[in-house]
Design a protein around this motif. Sequence first.
Motif, short mmCIF file in Angstrom:
data_model
loop_
_atom_site.label_atom_id
_atom_site.label_comp_id
_atom_site.label_asym_id
_atom_site.label_seq_id
_atom_site.Cartn_x
_atom_site.Cartn_y
_atom_site.Cartn_z
N PRO A 2 -125.22 -55.94 23.07
CA PRO A 2 -124.20 -55.10 22.42
C PRO A 2 -123.82 -53.94 23.34
CG PRO A 2 -126.03 -55.50 20.93
CD PRO A 2 -126.41 -56.08 22.24
N ALA A 3 -122.51 -53.69 23.44
CA ALA A 3 -122.04 -52.64 24.34
C ALA A 3 -121.49 -51.49 23.51
CB ALA A 3 -120.96 -53.19 25.26
N ASP A 4 -122.29 -50.47 23.35
CA ASP A 4 -121.84 -49.32 22.60
C ASP A 4 -120.70 -48.63 23.34
OD1 ASP A 4 -123.02 -47.54 20.21
OD2 ASP A 4 -122.05 -46.29 21.73
N LEU A 5 -119.68 -48.19 22.61
CA LEU A 5 -118.51 -47.65 23.31
C LEU A 5 -118.84 -46.36 24.04
CD1 LEU A 5 -116.93 -45.14 21.56
CD2 LEU A 5 -116.58 -47.05 20.04
N PHE A 6 -119.78 -45.57 23.49
CA PHE A 6 -120.18 -44.35 24.20
C PHE A 6 -120.88 -44.70 25.50
CE2 PHE A 6 -119.73 -42.98 19.85
CZ PHE A 6 -119.00 -41.83 20.02
N LEU A 7 -121.73 -45.74 25.44
CA LEU A 7 -122.42 -46.18 26.66
C LEU A 7 -121.40 -46.54 27.73
CD1 LEU A 7 -125.06 -47.18 28.07
CD2 LEU A 7 -124.41 -49.45 27.25
N VAL A 8 -120.37 -47.28 27.35
CA VAL A 8 -119.39 -47.74 28.34
C VAL A 8 -118.64 -46.56 28.94
CG1 VAL A 8 -117.26 -49.01 28.59
CG2 VAL A 8 -119.16 -50.02 27.36
N VAL A 9 -118.20 -45.66 28.06
CA VAL A 9 -117.44 -44.50 28.56
C VAL A 9 -118.29 -43.72 29.55
CG1 VAL A 9 -116.46 -42.30 27.91
CG2 VAL A 9 -115.90 -44.33 26.60
N TYR A 10 -119.60 -43.57 29.26
CA TYR A 10 -120.40 -42.76 30.15
C TYR A 10 -120.93 -43.54 31.34
CZ TYR A 10 -119.33 -39.02 27.19
OH TYR A 10 -118.60 -38.08 26.55
N LEU A 11 -120.89 -44.88 31.27
CA LEU A 11 -121.14 -45.65 32.49
C LEU A 11 -120.01 -45.40 33.49
CD1 LEU A 11 -122.54 -49.11 31.35
CD2 LEU A 11 -123.67 -47.40 32.75
N PHE A 12 -118.79 -45.36 32.96
CA PHE A 12 -117.65 -45.00 33.83
C PHE A 12 -117.90 -43.64 34.44
CE2 PHE A 12 -114.89 -48.19 31.68
CZ PHE A 12 -114.36 -48.75 32.82
N ALA A 13 -118.36 -42.69 33.60
CA ALA A 13 -118.60 -41.34 34.09
C ALA A 13 -119.67 -41.36 35.17
CB ALA A 13 -119.01 -40.44 32.94
N MET A 14 -120.68 -42.21 35.01
CA MET A 14 -121.75 -42.24 35.99
C MET A 14 -121.24 -42.75 37.33
SD MET A 14 -125.57 -43.62 35.55
CE MET A 14 -125.53 -45.28 36.14
N SER A 15 -120.40 -43.79 37.29
CA SER A 15 -119.89 -44.29 38.56
C SER A 15 -119.06 -43.20 39.24
CB SER A 15 -119.08 -45.57 38.35
OG SER A 15 -117.82 -45.26 37.83
N ARG A 16 -118.41 -42.38 38.41
CA ARG A 16 -117.63 -41.29 39.00
C ARG A 16 -118.55 -40.27 39.66
NH1 ARG A 16 -113.78 -41.09 34.98
NH2 ARG A 16 -115.21 -39.80 33.81
N ILE A 17 -119.68 -40.00 39.01
CA ILE A 17 -120.61 -39.01 39.56
C ILE A 17 -121.05 -39.42 40.96
CG2 ILE A 17 -123.00 -38.21 39.40
CD1 ILE A 17 -122.58 -37.76 36.51
N PHE A 18 -121.33 -40.72 41.13
CA PHE A 18 -121.80 -41.14 42.45
C PHE A 18 -120.68 -41.07 43.48
CE2 PHE A 18 -125.47 -42.56 40.12
CZ PHE A 18 -126.47 -42.18 40.99
N THR A 19 -119.46 -41.37 43.06
CA THR A 19 -118.34 -41.21 44.00
C THR A 19 -118.23 -39.75 44.42
OG1 THR A 19 -117.28 -42.73 42.47
CG2 THR A 19 -115.99 -42.00 44.34
N LEU A 20 -118.36 -38.85 43.45
CA LEU A 20 -118.27 -37.42 43.76
C LEU A 20 -119.38 -37.02 44.71
CD1 LEU A 20 -117.52 -35.77 40.29
CD2 LEU A 20 -115.93 -36.37 42.10
#
Lengths: 477, 217, 312
Positions: free
Chosen positions: C95-113
Amino acid sequence: MNLVAAISILPIVATITTLITRSAVTNRVLVPIFCSLQFASILCWSLPIFRGGSSTLSPMSDFSVTKLGVCFLLLTTFVVACSLTHAGTFFAAESRQNSSYRADQEQFFYASSTLCLLAMSFIFVCDNLGYLWISIEATTLCSASLVYYSRTKHALEATWKYLIVCSVGIAFALLGTVLIFAASQHGACNGGSLNIQVLLSHAELLQPNLLKLGYIFCLLGFGTKAGIFPLHSWLPDAHSEAPAPASAILSGALLNCALFAIYRIAGLMGLTHHCALSSTLPIYWGALTALAASLFLIHQSGIKRLWAYSSIENVGIMLVAIGLDSPLLFFLQALNHSLAKVGLFLLSGNIIQALGTKDLSQIRGVLTTSPTWGILLAVSAIAVTGSPPFGAFLSEWLILTKCTDSRHWLAALILLVAIALSFVAVCIHASRILLGPARTDSTSFRPLLASIVPAVLCVGVTASGLTTLPSFLQNLL
Amino acid sequence: MIVLTNIELTVLMSAVLAALMVGSVHLRVNLWLYGATTILIAIATGLTAYPNEEPSLLLIALLIAGLKSIAIPLFLAWTMDRIHVHRDLGALVAPPIAMHSSILLLGLSFLLTQGLPTPSGTGAGWYGASAGISLVLTGLLLMLTRRLAISQIIGFLVIENGIYVFALTQTRGMPLIIEMGILLDVLVGVMLAGLLTFKIQETFEHIDIAKLTDLKD
Amino acid sequence: MITELIHWLFFLLSVLLAPIVILGTIRKTKARLQARRGAPILQAAFDLIRLAQKGETVSSTASWIFRAASTIGLCNVLLISWLVPWLSFAPWAPPADLFLVVYLFAMSRIFTLLAALDTGSAFGAFGASREATLSLLVEPAALLGLVALGATSRTSDLREIFSFTNTHLQMNPAIWLLVGTAIILSSLVELSRMPIDDPTTHLELTMVHEAMILEASGRNLAIIEFTHALRMSVLFGLSVQCFMRAAPAVWKLPEIIQAMITIIGLLTIAMAVGVFESLAVKLQWRRIPEFIAYAITMSLLAALIAVAGGIV
């Protein structure tokens, strides 16, 4: 002849005449004549109504006239006739002294004012909330060009404020009208009706929630046009920047029109036993308006702004009379206020022309420069504050007693404080204007010609206090 | 499950378009969106006319489409071109915030209109009323947050549209002659305000209403 | 079992191909609108292969984060693409919780930063600061839209929300259209495309994404580019899923036709973005919030409908 034709023919003819005549002088003579004719014709066809019969005019649906309506119609026409008569001398002086005077502006002024008279007349004869709204918005549009007469920066600013604030305010009155129309569709009459007579006869059946909302929006909207307290911001600006005859029309006629609209709707509300809304709300709102305006009166810098705030104070008093559901007091107060205030605005216009300034601190010693104007100004100023022996004393006294009779003690108290404050404030300002050393550089003027109309108005306002006019009106209304 | 009639859908869409209008500082975009809003309202009028068999409403729909949604925006666009003003940069509240507020106002108007009795036979009910109220509130927001004269006129027009939508959905047709009178008054009012805008630009060399503060106590 | 295998096969194929094709379609559309013939659709794949074969220069001031960030980012996005129902079919996934997905996107952004900041170059920090601002502004839009969907369908599991058996949302085209628009608008910001950032120019003063990856080269750059393209396909795919669910007829169609609609939808969106990018002008940095505001507005409207649906 029917009612609509009876009130619209002369103003329309007058408007067309002003637009086709090329000479300014012709307008100055013709327009007052047309207005007086209009006054006479209204008097002629309304005499049977005063005698207790019905009008000689053929009936028309959505248009009818009550006794109060005729009284206001006469008052409005009289005020416009006086102002436009005086406008002749005003513009004559203007064309002599003011370098920025232009004949086409004067022509436009006359055309707009006669159109405005037409729109205002319709307010008192239409028996339909829709037409009422249309007429009131039309008066705003016509009178905006009166305010804009002098084409200066300040006039432009005042006109813009006037047009936008009043249009938005009146838009809310339209929402109120729509709500009342919707209220009439729930059981009262099939298909709904805006006809005031129909609404009055079915008042009990109107949907109460929609009616209440509609009433409040109408009060808010027409109240903006009448200059009720928190919505009054446009009023002093427009009254002070308009030329004197236009200020007189705005204050002496247009405010009554908006209040008359409120009176009609409050009358409808009164029949539905929502006492708190139909009487308490206008009474307290009116008292507060009067109090706020009298506080503003204390510190004023412009002579016409002073009288504008005094108008707001009187609007408050008239709103109390509306809340007390007393057509007699409403009309008496309107009559006294209009007569005195028109005189004041016209005289202030003379003084401003003579001294070249509106600034109260610059206007001194009018009594020595021009005794005639000084005396007339003193009489009108005292009359407008409601002191004896003038008519306003009687009407304000009656309103106060009626207010206490109906146990609105707090409102009566607020009103009393407001009247006392405004009396003191107007007296102080008027004494500063009248007394003191005169300025030496004032230009020559012809006080006699320019004081005829104010003198007539002074006689009128004195007569309304000393004669049996109130009891005559009492029998009538 | 939300079930909307066609009329309600149309007027709600116009309310949303008006809310989007608040988000743009480009006056031309505002005018376009105003025109689209008004066209939708004209369509809603036509939709109301059809089942009720009221030909007078069709006439009003045509008048609204012709005058309010085409003539008025064209007139205002012409005014803007003449005085070379294209953007209302001096918005008192940032346009994005204002747009979000107007969406919240749409929600608020749902709550406000809940107490109104449902009208019968108009083909629209609660949602129509809330669309109308929301347009009124959006127009007020526009007038309060914008500074230029043209934006003020647009705000007034949106308020007027809202009142019209309210009348359309809550009543079974205002009398034709009164509708015409209202339309005439609005037209003349907009013309006057447009002409005054010219004069303000000529006299003050800007049309920023917030700077017109010479007259005060 | 067989269907599960086929799903996996198609899924892997999409993960590999979709980013390349979408990127190619956008570029092709732009080229055609500029009256050029343009590179072939698969040019992006050739570019990636070329980059992967090149040598790599790493700044001497960079730490291990610089190299690791791109790999972590790729894994992250692969995980997202597995969890998020951006295609109409999908292999089994938790199951993919929508909050999990949104913050997985945020995490990938953190590493780019982090990678951008790590090298210590001025432009990297510049781009990172802009990216952080943008993500701050755009996050509410994406989140609110998905939450509106979740609230209407009474679940926070994205798979559940997007499953064709969920009847709560079947007859609710408005909310789907609004959320789809919100996602596409916020993905334009998220992916640093026009009108936020022009991906074709390299004017450092205006760049966001390109400024951050200025230091990357060779294989590292290839990974970053592919990650970016995959993120784009996931986001565009998600909005396509929203748009296609707006038509009630689609819900009843067989799976194969839904898959074809998805492909057509992805290509349409890619072409639409291409057209938009050749017409639009890059916004001034200060006026970007006005653009993002429209995404938030769409989400707010969707939320309003969700709330109204709850009341009625």
